[in-house]
Design an enzyme around this catalytic site. Structure first.
Site, mmCIF file in Angstrom:
data_model
loop_
_atom_site.group_PDB
_atom_site.id
_atom_site.type_symbol
_atom_site.label_atom_id
_atom_site.label_comp_id
_atom_site.label_asym_id
_atom_site.label_seq_id
_atom_site.Cartn_x
_atom_site.Cartn_y
_atom_site.Cartn_z
ATOM 1 N N LYS A 1 -9.595 13.840 3.545
ATOM 2 C CA LYS A 1 -8.702 12.672 3.593
ATOM 3 C C LYS A 1 -7.871 12.822 4.856
ATOM 4 O O LYS A 1 -7.905 13.870 5.497
ATOM 5 C CB LYS A 1 -7.806 12.607 2.361
ATOM 6 C CG LYS A 1 -7.100 13.942 2.045
ATOM 7 C CD LYS A 1 -6.227 13.872 0.806
ATOM 8 C CE LYS A 1 -6.983 13.845 -0.484
ATOM 9 N NZ LYS A 1 -6.894 12.584 -1.208
ATOM 10 N N ARG A 2 -7.113 11.782 5.216
ATOM 11 C CA ARG A 2 -6.252 11.925 6.383
ATOM 12 C C ARG A 2 -5.285 13.096 6.179
ATOM 13 O O ARG A 2 -4.855 13.377 5.061
ATOM 14 C CB ARG A 2 -5.473 10.621 6.632
ATOM 15 C CG ARG A 2 -6.339 9.553 7.259
ATOM 16 C CD ARG A 2 -6.919 10.006 8.579
ATOM 17 N NE ARG A 2 -5.881 10.152 9.570
ATOM 18 C CZ ARG A 2 -5.595 9.243 10.504
ATOM 19 N NH1 ARG A 2 -6.307 8.146 10.590
ATOM 20 N NH2 ARG A 2 -4.622 9.457 11.347
ATOM 21 N N THR B 1 -8.594 6.520 -3.006
ATOM 22 C CA THR B 1 -9.926 6.026 -3.359
ATOM 23 C C THR B 1 -10.949 7.148 -3.214
ATOM 24 O O THR B 1 -11.991 7.109 -3.863
ATOM 25 C CB THR B 1 -10.346 4.833 -2.470
ATOM 26 O OG1 THR B 1 -10.117 5.178 -1.104
ATOM 27 C CG2 THR B 1 -9.570 3.587 -2.830
ATOM 28 N N HIS C 1 0.794 -1.235 0.000
ATOM 29 C CA HIS C 1 0.000 0.000 0.000
ATOM 30 C C HIS C 1 0.820 1.275 0.000
ATOM 31 O O HIS C 1 0.257 2.364 -0.034
ATOM 32 C CB HIS C 1 -0.938 0.039 1.210
ATOM 33 C CG HIS C 1 -2.150 -0.813 1.046
ATOM 34 N ND1 HIS C 1 -3.316 -0.348 0.481
ATOM 35 C CD2 HIS C 1 -2.379 -2.109 1.350
ATOM 36 C CE1 HIS C 1 -4.214 -1.324 0.462
ATOM 37 N NE2 HIS C 1 -3.666 -2.411 0.980
ATOM 38 N N LYS D 1 -14.477 8.344 -5.448
ATOM 39 C CA LYS D 1 -15.820 8.643 -4.912
ATOM 40 C C LYS D 1 -16.302 9.991 -5.436
ATOM 41 O O LYS D 1 -17.476 10.150 -5.783
ATOM 42 C CB LYS D 1 -15.784 8.645 -3.380
ATOM 43 C CG LYS D 1 -15.344 7.323 -2.755
ATOM 44 C CD LYS D 1 -15.018 7.502 -1.264
ATOM 45 C CE LYS D 1 -14.201 6.344 -0.730
ATOM 46 N NZ LYS D 1 -13.593 6.643 0.593
ATOM 47 N N LYS E 1 -0.004 14.422 1.394
ATOM 48 C CA LYS E 1 -1.291 14.742 0.767
ATOM 49 C C LYS E 1 -1.448 16.246 0.531
ATOM 50 O O LYS E 1 -2.339 16.686 -0.181
ATOM 51 C CB LYS E 1 -2.440 14.196 1.618
ATOM 52 C CG LYS E 1 -2.508 12.662 1.636
ATOM 53 C CD LYS E 1 -3.606 12.165 2.577
ATOM 54 C CE LYS E 1 -3.683 10.650 2.682
ATOM 55 N NZ LYS E 1 -4.410 10.029 1.547
HETATM 56 C C1 LIG Z 1 -12.395 7.009 0.977
HETATM 57 C C2 LIG Z 1 -12.045 7.438 2.339
HETATM 58 C C3 LIG Z 1 -10.715 7.700 2.679
HETATM 59 C C4 LIG Z 1 -9.580 7.622 1.676
HETATM 60 O O1 LIG Z 1 -9.458 8.892 1.054
HETATM 61 P P1 LIG Z 1 -8.169 9.260 0.182
HETATM 62 O O2 LIG Z 1 -8.522 10.603 -0.373
HETATM 63 O O3 LIG Z 1 -8.054 8.228 -0.877
HETATM 64 O O4 LIG Z 1 -7.018 9.308 1.103
HETATM 65 C C5 LIG Z 1 -10.433 8.102 3.961
HETATM 66 N N1 LIG Z 1 -11.405 8.236 4.886
HETATM 67 C C6 LIG Z 1 -12.699 8.014 4.597
HETATM 68 C C7 LIG Z 1 -13.736 8.214 5.656
HETATM 69 C C8 LIG Z 1 -13.071 7.598 3.316
HETATM 70 O O5 LIG Z 1 -14.357 7.356 3.046
#
Ligand SMILES: *Cc1c(COP(=O)(O)O)cnc(C)c1O
Length: 833
Positions: free
Chosen positions: A546-547, A654, A358, A658, A552
């Site tokens: 995101k985190r 991911t 990952h 979305k 990032k």
């Molecule tokens: C999809 C998702 C993530 C991952 O987000 P990235 O932008 O790919 O880092 C993190 N937290 C939650 C709650 C998510 O639904």
């Protein structure tokens, strides 16, 4: 898709009955929270027959089972998703309306099952949804953390972590299975006993033991009667009664085991992409892996004779290196308990195990000190030593005399056990999670392994489940899509490309953007209620959720907001399309720079949101406690998706998918899965900027770049950076953001400056944002691109990803589950009579 019959009156009676027996009250008197539990139990009734039928089908058909082993499952809420996948959602909504209840309000009562940090844990949850929907037999194997991901409060602009007491009211969907308990042993020493035949037996002695109790959660497939299981393990002390047994002399042992059991499952480590190296973490890993491997073998032996063929009926997928101790535990059981010879056990193990990588970031790679490993898991460590000895011999055979290869590839080296090396050596498959990521693994990070065993390497680009992130999270758009192309997209997202013919259709464009507007109103209401900030749903909703992590680059985003604010202040009459910058992010509790970035975002928000002179042209919102449940609202409402990681650092992402599914346009770097998204939608339908992965890697191999050149030559950037240290956003403490300033310019620390190329990419980022503004002004052009994004998102379903895992790695058999005739209705008849 066959629709299961639903008996509305029965369901209503079941809810009323549950409210009565659970709370001795009536539906009129019950709180929303009580009604949630009553509805959840009625829903569980509807699930249970299919859950049993799935197990029956597994007995009959004996399909190969995948065990998806993961320290994290970021499931979110279960009720709405279960109803969606049962295909009962609309009917239950109607039934509850007739009882005077609002399903949305009831869903909001459920705490998120937040047994994960971010992308990795959410991927595991999407995979379970897809496995059940595609009809594959699967177990998720994990830990039943007493406290999940912390709840985030923002106080005075700072993140505060609150324990996530998600089980305080019980979990209505959980089934505890003490009859399948397993014993897991830690510490002690290994005794060797030689039998009459001269065969050695290895026996762990003087250990501490805990009992692992499986708690099962149903994973409902969409409209197919398949219900798989997420099995999360709880820990109990072996013999609580021994606490009284002073006279037995094992009081100390009993207390220690009691403490160990409690501590093991106490809390999820809140680090994303970072290894903290804590002893308890390794104990957690071995705890759930030992229990899961024992159970997989026990299940196999219930109806198979020959353990040498275990791999024909079981596949272990290791979600990152966290579960890698599974390879040694499987070897241990096969040799010590099943009596196999080393080579036989090794064949079974390699054919069973597969590893998903990952990340390529050094700080995330798991390495454990030999001392710790061998003390905690003495027998498992012996096995890893032997795996290493043989692996090093293989390297020597392949590269005679090449010490460098051994130094770089050995599993045990320099006092440490390297978990990625173990996973690669002991599995038959190593996969990255997006094409670019896999290529970087092969060419850079894992180059030596790729050269030695190229056949193991493969790519599986991540995906997301459209059931949660469109059908449930964005019901208006879901209905609109179904009205235009039918409902097959729900289980076959490639169908969504049929929307392409509507991209130029003005009516379709208007409807599409009208739905986006309604979702923005919904989010604006959430922000008003939770943040007390008024945002204009007609402004551009530009979202980064995101985190919080340096790679990032939330810092790039907020620096750009500061830059825009300076521009507006300098040129009050300039044309400026109103924009709302929305952030949501948790920072690891010990990650100081990440937490300071949150404070900066909130400080900038305070100044900008309260500056009446800019007429609300710019707003900044930090959404507290970003998690799966509010994520669903956020994705549906976004115009712009910020995917701005330093190229080469984000393995896949991911969240990016979305947003795309929900018709947001991406501003992003050519990183992770962004590359493949752009391939699907076309470069002209995204906003790509910044250094490429090759350029970043090239700079890194030549000692970075000098950010002072940019500081000295670019006035706007210098202006923004000076505002970090002149108190502009922190008048009471001008030094507050000094560390962020230093991280970019390296004035007094020894790290390389601007490791994440924020200043290097800034101009390109700002110019690209200017393009976004001009495209958004052209409503039709924007609508076309937004609709086109949704229409091109078909590849990014986790259904596609899972089918690739099945075809290339797991080779599972499909199941068809039918319910016995009398069970096809929602049960509760007995209850309701
Ligand atoms: C999809 C998702 C993530 C991952 O987000 P990235 O932008 O790919 O880092 C993190 N937290 C939650 C709650 C998510 O639904």
């Amino acid at each position: 898709m066959s629709k299961r019959p639903f008996d509305k009156d029965l369901f209503k009676r079941s809810v009323v009955y549950n409210v009565k027996t659970l709370y001795r009250t009536s539906i009129e008197e019950a709180t929303q929270h009580q009604i949630f539990h009553a509805v959840a139990l009625a829903t569980k009734d509807a699930i249970i027959d299919a859950w049993i039928a799935t197990q029956e089908q597994m007995k009959k058909q004996d399909p190969k089972i995948v065990y998806y082993m993961s320290m994290e499952f970021l499931m979110g809420r279960a009720l709405g998703n279960n109803l969606i996948n049962l295909t009962y959602y609309d009917e239950v909504k109607e039934a509850l309306e007739e009882l005077g209840c609002d399903l949305n309000v009831i869903e909001d009562q459920e705490p998120d099952a937040a047994l994960g940090n971010g992308g990795l844990g959410r991927l595991a949850a999407c995979f379970l949804d897809s496995l059940a929907t595609l009809g594959y037999a699967a177990y998720g194997c994990g830990i039943r953390y007493r406290y999940g991901m912390f709840k985030q409060k923002i106080e005075n602009g700072y993140q505060k972590e609150i324990p996530d007491d998600w089980l305080s009211d019980g979990n209505p969907f959980e089934l505890r299975r003490p009859e399948y308990a397993k014993i897991v042993k830690f510490g002690g020493y290994v005794d060797v006993e030689v039998d009459q035949n001269g065969k050695s037996h290895f026996i762990q002695k003087g250990y501490q033991a805990v009992r692992a109790i499986p708690c099962d959660l149903p994973v409902v497939g969409y409209g197919n009667n398949v219900v798989n299981t997420l099995r999360i393990w709880d820990a109990e002390a072996m013999n609580t009664f021994r606490l009284d047994a002073f006279d037995k002399g094992d009081y100390q042992q009993a207390v220690e085991e009691e403490n160990l059991a409690k501590l093991l499952v106490e809390v999820l480590y809140p680090n994303d992409n970072h290894m903290a190296g804590k002893e308890l973490r390794l104990k957690q890993q071995y705890f759930f892996i030992s229990a899961s491997v024992q159970e997989a073998i026990a299940r196999y032996k219930r109806n198979h004779e020959d353990i040498r063929k275990f791999y024909e009926k079981a596949a272990f997928q290791l979600n990152d290196t966290h579960p890698t101790v599974a390879v040694a535990e499987l070897m241990r059981i096969l040799i010590d308990e099943e009596g196999l010879e080393w080579d036989e056990a090794w064949e079974v193990t390699t054919k069973t195990c597969a590893y998903t990588n990952h990340t390529i970031m050094a700080e995330a790679l798991e390495k454990w000190p030999i001392e710790l490993f061998s003390r905690l898991l003495p027998r498992v460590y012996q096995i890893i030593e032997e795996i290493n000895r043989r692996f090093v011999m293989e390297i020597q055979n392949k590269y005679p005399g090449d010490q460098e290869k051994i130094r770089k590839m050995a599993i045990i080296y320099d006092g440490q056990v390297k978990m990625a090396h173990l996973a690669i050596a002991a599995g038959h498959s190593v996969n990255g999670v997006a094409r670019l990521h896999t290529e970087i693994l092969k060419k850079q990070e894992l180059r030596d392994f790729y050269q030695m065993m190229p056949e193991k390497f493969n790519n599986k680009t991540n995906g997301i489940t459209q059931r949660r992130f469109l059908l449930h999270g964005n019901p208006l758009l879901a209905q609109w899509v179904t009205d235009h192309i039918g409902d097959e997209w729900i289980t076959d997202l490639s169908q969504i490309s049929k929307l392409k013919i509507y991209a130029d259709d003005e009516k379709a464009q208007q409807e599409f953007m009208n739905i986006k507007y309604q979702n923005k109103v919904r989010l604006a209401k959430y922000i008003q209620e939770h943040n007390g900030i008024t945002v204009d749903p007609r402004s551009i909703f530009d979202v980064q959720v995101k985190r919080l992590h340096e790679y990032k680059r939330q810092l790039l985003n907020i620096l750009h907001v500061m830059y825009l604010y300076n521009k507006i202040k300098e040129h009050p009459d300039m044309e400026f399309y109103p924009r709302t910058f929305i952030f949501g992010a948790k920072a690891a509790a010990g990650y100081r720079r990440a937490k300071l970035t949150i404070k900066l975002i909130n400080s900038v928000a305070d100044v900008i949101n309260n500056d009446a002179s800019i007429n609300g042209k710019l707003k900044v919102v930090f959404i507290e406690d970003y998690r799966v449940s509010n994520a669903e609202l956020i994705f549906a409402a976004a115009d712009v998706s910020e995917q701005i990681s330093t190229a080469s650092k984000e393995a896949s992402g991911t969240g990016n998918m979305k947003f795309m599914l929900n018709g947001a346009l991406t501003i992003g770097t050519m990183d992770g899965a962004n590359v493949e998204m752009v391939e699907e939608m076309g470069e002209e339908n995204a906003f790509i900027f910044g250094l490429s992965a090759d350029e970043v890697i090239n700079y890194e191999q030549h000692g970075g770049y000098n950010p002072m050149d940019i500081f000295n030559s670019d006035q706007d950037i210098r202006h923004v950076l000076m505002q970090l240290i002149n108190g502009y956003y922190a008048p009471q403490d001008p030094e507050m953001f000094r560390d962020l300033y230093d991280s970019l310019l390296n004035t007094n620390n020894s790290d390389r400056a601007d490791t994440y190329f924020i200043l290097k990419d800034f101009r390109s980022y700002a110019e690209t944002h200017a393009k976004i503004e001009s495209v958004y002004r052209d409503e039709k052009q924007w609508a076309k691109k937004a609709l086109w994004n949704t229409a091109c998102s078909g590849k990014f379903s986790s259904d596609r990803t899972i089918q690739e895992y099945v075809d290339d790695i797991w080779h599972l058999d499909k199941m068809t589950v039918t319910l016995p005739k009398e069970d096809t209705e929602v049960s509760g008849k007995k209850a309701a009579k």
